[in-house]
Design an enzyme around this catalytic site. Structure first.
Site, PDB file in Angstrom:
ATOM      1  N   HIS A 169     -32.221 -13.035  20.657  1.00 28.71           N
ATOM      2  CA  HIS A 169     -30.980 -12.433  21.152  1.00 28.71           C
ATOM      3  C   HIS A 169     -30.341 -11.467  20.163  1.00 28.71           C
ATOM      4  CE1 HIS A 169     -27.104 -12.989  23.572  1.00 28.71           C
ATOM      5  NE2 HIS A 169     -28.034 -12.617  24.419  1.00 28.71           N
ATOM      6  N   LYS A 171     -29.341  -8.132  18.025  1.00 24.50           N
ATOM      7  CA  LYS A 171     -29.218  -6.691  18.298  1.00 24.50           C
ATOM      8  C   LYS A 171     -28.873  -6.053  16.964  1.00 24.50           C
ATOM      9  CE  LYS A 171     -27.576  -8.798  22.231  1.00 24.50           C
ATOM     10  NZ  LYS A 171     -26.928 -10.123  22.306  1.00 24.50           N
ATOM     11  N   ASP A 176     -34.070   2.597   6.733  1.00 27.54           N
ATOM     12  CA  ASP A 176     -34.409   2.782   5.325  1.00 27.54           C
ATOM     13  C   ASP A 176     -33.955   1.601   4.450  1.00 27.54           C
ATOM     14  OD1 ASP A 176     -35.655   5.238   5.764  1.00 27.54           O
ATOM     15  OD2 ASP A 176     -33.781   6.350   5.592  1.00 27.54           O
TER      16      ASP A 176
END
Ligand code: ZN
Length: 253
Positions: A169, A171, A176
């Site tokens: 779940h 996000k 870099d």
């Protein structure tokens, strides 16, 4: 103890010693000045790095019709970049795309659902710049309707998912990340790398039409070195843990 009086006498009466002393002094002074300039430059550059909370709410779409009207067909110009609506969906999505566009070496994305065309386009631009992209997603949602992850997999982006009934779940996205850039440096057998710095993008928002323009969501964009390192460490840990799924998940068509 240095006999400074004796040294000064040597410099005063021996032209060669004096010339060498002046040359050494000039080199040392320029080195010190260069270090001082570098220090202040890096301090100013670090202070200007992004630390922002982007929110998505019911006010995000009030200017959408205007942007649609103003955007010329085929235009690459980010029409909403200077939109006065601080909650503008297009402008806020542009802020995430802007960070993807500044990636030099790596983008690691852990995302539950991803259907946004504009963010997928930003990742495609990154691929064209030879940026190394890796995606971790949810085993079920990776195949959801309109998934941009399957499209990116067909372009060669490695994708891994956990084999479980629990949801992946997360996000978050690291651009870099220090640890990843070092890994790429070793893989590419480079002695030095172009200057870059880490960015983490994380929050409640999935990279979907509804998440980015409808739901009440948030997203933090930060260049904080500790936070980006922590996100990178968790991504690397998951990447290793989900290793088995990569080859079998999505075959290029
Ligand atoms: Zn707007």
């Amino acid at each position: 103890m240095l006999n400074t009086h004796l040294i000064m006498e040597q410099i005063r009466y021996h032209p060669i010693v004096a010339t060498i002393s002046i040359a050494v002094g000039t080199v040392l002074a320029s080195e010190v000045i260069w270090k001082v300039v570098q220090y202040f430059r890096s301090k100013r550059e670090k202070a200007n790095r992004v630390h922002e909370v982007v929110v998505f709410n019911e006010l995000g779409e009030i200017c959408a019709a205007q942007h649609l009207w103003n955007t010329r067909p085929g235009s690459q110009e980010p029409e909403a970049a200077h939109c006065r609506n601080t909650h503008c969906t297009l402008r806020n999505v542009g802020k995430i795309a802007e960070q993807i566009d500044r990636a030099v070496y790596s983008i690691d994305l852990a995302i539950y659902t991803f259907t946004s065309f504009s963010l997928a386009d930003a990742l495609k631009r990154a691929l064209q710049r030879d940026v190394s992209i890796r995606i971790i997603s949810d085993g079920e949602m990776v195949f959801s309707s309109g998934s941009q992850i399957t499209m990116l997999a067909r372009l060669g982006v490695p994708v891994r998912v956990p084999i479980t009934t629990y949801m992946m779940h997360n996000k978050f996205c690291i651009i870099d990340g220090v640890e990843r850039v070092e890994e790429i440096r070793q893989l590419r057998k480079r002695k030095w790398m172009r200057p870059c710095y880490s960015i983490a993008v994380s929050g409640s928002v999935n990279w979907t039409r509804q998440g980015l323009g409808g739901n009440w969501e948030n997203c933090i964009i930060t260049a904080d070195e500790k936070l980006t390192a922590m996100f990178q460490a968790e991504f690397n840990r998951m990447w290793k843990a989900f290793e088995k799924t990569e080859a079998s998940l999505i075959q290029p068509k």
